[in-house]
Scaffold this active site. Sequence first.
Site, mmCIF file in Angstrom:
data_model
loop_
_atom_site.group_PDB
_atom_site.id
_atom_site.type_symbol
_atom_site.label_atom_id
_atom_site.label_comp_id
_atom_site.label_asym_id
_atom_site.label_seq_id
_atom_site.Cartn_x
_atom_site.Cartn_y
_atom_site.Cartn_z
ATOM 1 N N ASP A 18 -12.783 -8.026 -16.029
ATOM 2 C CA ASP A 18 -12.350 -7.578 -17.356
ATOM 3 C C ASP A 18 -10.883 -7.185 -17.277
ATOM 4 O O ASP A 18 -10.439 -6.586 -16.312
ATOM 5 C CB ASP A 18 -13.201 -6.363 -17.768
ATOM 6 C CG ASP A 18 -12.620 -5.622 -18.953
ATOM 7 O OD1 ASP A 18 -13.006 -5.947 -20.092
ATOM 8 O OD2 ASP A 18 -11.785 -4.721 -18.760
ATOM 9 N N ASP A 117 -11.429 -11.267 -23.044
ATOM 10 C CA ASP A 117 -10.860 -10.697 -21.813
ATOM 11 C C ASP A 117 -11.894 -10.411 -20.733
ATOM 12 O O ASP A 117 -11.623 -9.664 -19.808
ATOM 13 C CB ASP A 117 -10.037 -9.444 -22.134
ATOM 14 C CG ASP A 117 -10.928 -8.246 -22.427
ATOM 15 O OD1 ASP A 117 -12.044 -8.451 -22.934
ATOM 16 O OD2 ASP A 117 -10.510 -7.116 -22.140
ATOM 17 N N GLU A 118 -13.067 -11.009 -20.845
ATOM 18 C CA GLU A 118 -14.083 -10.785 -19.819
ATOM 19 C C GLU A 118 -14.741 -12.095 -19.417
ATOM 20 O O GLU A 118 -14.930 -12.985 -20.242
ATOM 21 C CB GLU A 118 -15.183 -9.842 -20.343
ATOM 22 C CG GLU A 118 -14.706 -8.429 -20.591
ATOM 23 C CD GLU A 118 -15.855 -7.489 -20.979
ATOM 24 O OE1 GLU A 118 -17.000 -7.712 -20.575
ATOM 25 O OE2 GLU A 118 -15.567 -6.519 -21.695
HETATM 26 MG MG LIG Z 1 -11.002 -5.186 -21.553
#
Ligand SMILES: [Mg+2]
Length: 183
Positions: A18, A117-118
């Site tokens: 992340d 974002d992961e």
């Molecule tokens: Mg994040």
Amino acid sequence: MKPYNYQNEPTRDILFIDCKSFYASVECIERGLDPMDTMLVVMSKAENAGGLVLAASPKAKKVLGISNVSRKHEIPDHPDLIIAPPRMALYIKKNLAIGNIIKSYVAEEDYYPYSIDESASDCTNSWHLFADSPWDLAVIIRDRIKQELGLVVTICLGDNPLLAKIGMDIEAKKNPDFMAEWR
Ligand SMILES: [Mg+2]
């Protein structure tokens, strides 16, 4: 109810990765600023009071008590606070760049994007090509993303994606090296 025997479950080496305060960090880096030491919020519709904070840098969260869903009228005035309009195309580009770094260590079919974002990556079959352990590979990936993109990532290594995701949210984010391992 009979207790469930987890010994029968498959054991993999999953890296859940992340990016810390992703949009805000990208905006800091674009300005040549340290994402961990800058107060910045990414705000949509900043011209009106209902403007919504989409992301806040760790320092903005800490010093001003801003969360990712704060409204503009809740943001205290601070001379050091930078308010940045969102640039989604740029964030998508950075997301792809992170993915490309990760995919230089895992096969395409072992890479699972989860959000902007992961991602989860199964490095069971490939870590030995690059490192002495899955943990060492996680360190290599974390450091390359920092070096090449300036972005700080948190990584949890786990037996399966659920364990790795939970370990990331509960432990890795709080650890000084932003890493954890849950087995
Ligand atoms: Mg994040």
